[in-house]
Design an enzyme around this catalytic site. Structure first.
Site, short mmCIF file in Angstrom:
data_model
loop_
_atom_site.label_atom_id
_atom_site.label_comp_id
_atom_site.label_asym_id
_atom_site.label_seq_id
_atom_site.Cartn_x
_atom_site.Cartn_y
_atom_site.Cartn_z
CG ASP A 226 -2.91 2.84 10.53
OD1 ASP A 226 -3.38 3.12 9.40
OD2 ASP A 226 -1.99 2.03 10.72
CE1 TYR B 227 9.75 3.89 2.25
CE2 TYR B 227 11.81 2.84 1.64
CZ TYR B 227 10.72 2.93 2.47
OH TYR B 227 10.60 2.07 3.53
CG ASP C 134 -2.55 12.40 6.71
OD1 ASP C 134 -1.31 12.46 6.86
OD2 ASP C 134 -3.08 12.53 5.59
CG ASN D 100 5.59 1.59 11.50
OD1 ASN D 100 6.53 1.06 10.91
ND2 ASN D 100 4.33 1.24 11.26
CB SER E 77 -1.48 -3.33 8.72
OG SER E 77 -0.90 -2.22 8.07
#
Length: 266
Positions: A37, A154, A61, A88, A16
């Site tokens: 993914d 983050y 994972d 990503n 996605s």
């Protein structure tokens, strides 16, 4: 003739958003791609759209080293080699630092930074064994250089990705492996949708850009294609920020929109 004809790529977080746009761009340019993914259904939909001859999937994972190693092995078993890797997979979180839950810190750093390290480790080993070089692309963030309220984990993780990119480039250059990173600003994706849904917040982001707009996944995919292709053959160790000029200004004051005790997505 495509820019990636004959190449084999891995794209994590590829089902996605930015990852999906990169997979689509790579396939258009002739690459065969393993989509890594946790979203098995999303992988299946993408294979259905692009065709199993060009795309295969690995449910992974990226915090699981054995699963990452299997993903790299799958690229070789399915398509014969590995030339390009786009790391990503990442997640965000939101909390004031004095109340940031340790388990949430571990989740964000584990997926966004440790997962990137594990992917580089096994991708590079495979490329070195092949002896023909390659291109590794890590997805960092504007938040690698621009702090944001509530984004302690983050921001720290993405700053780590930018430095990890430099170290990997320094070590792997002698093997012909280039390692670069992309630092997106605000991009319209499913992951950023909860944040842009906060009234007034997207407008505040856009006001802090030079170009006056947010980005789309295809904007990032175009830069990834450049870094994957021979057009960037002399570039390594760089983080390229694609943020509409947001790095020239400042991040919106998030606590004023969602409150220091609020929740959101990074």
């Amino acid at each position: 003739m495509g820019a990636l004809d004959g190449k084999v790529a891995i794209v994590t977080g590829g089902a996605s958003g930015i990852g999906k746009a990169i997979v689509e761009a790579f396939v258009r340019e002739g690459a065969r791609v393993i989509v890594g993914d946790v979203d098995a259904a999303g992988i299946g939909r993408l294979i259905g759209e692009l065709g199993h001859n060009q795309v295969d999937g690995a449910e992974v994972d990226v915090r699981d080293e054995a699963a990452v190693e299997r993903m790299v092995g799958q690229a070789v078993r399915r398509f014969g080699r590995l030339d390009i890797a786009v790391n990503n997979a990442g997640v965000g979180g939101f909390a004031p630092i004095q109340a940031y839950p340790l388990e949430e810190w571990d989740r964000v750093v584990g997926i966004s930074l440790t997962g990137t390290f594990l992917c580089i480790k096994h991708e590079a080993a495979r490329m070195m064994a092949q002896g023909k070089g390659g291109s590794i692309i890590n997805i960092a963030s504007l938040n690698a250089i621009q702090p944001a309220e509530g984004f302690a984990a983050y921001c720290a993780a993405k700053a780590g990705v930018a430095m990890l990119t430099k170290v990997a480039a320094l070590e792997l250059g002698r093997h012909g492996i280039r390692v670069n990173a992309i630092g997106p600003g605000l991009i319209h994706t499913p992951a950023t949708a909860p944040m842009t849904a906060v009234p007034g917040l997207e407008a505040a982001f856009i006001a802090e850009t030079a170009l006056g707009r947010a980005g789309e996944p295809e904007d990032v995919a175009g830069l990834a294609l450049y870094l994957a292709s021979d057009a960037s053959s002399l570039m390594t160790g760089q983080t390229l920020y694609i943020d509409g000029g947001a790095s020239l200004k400042k991040y919106p004051e998030l606590f004023s929109f969602v409150g220091a005790a609020g929740s959101g997505a990074g």
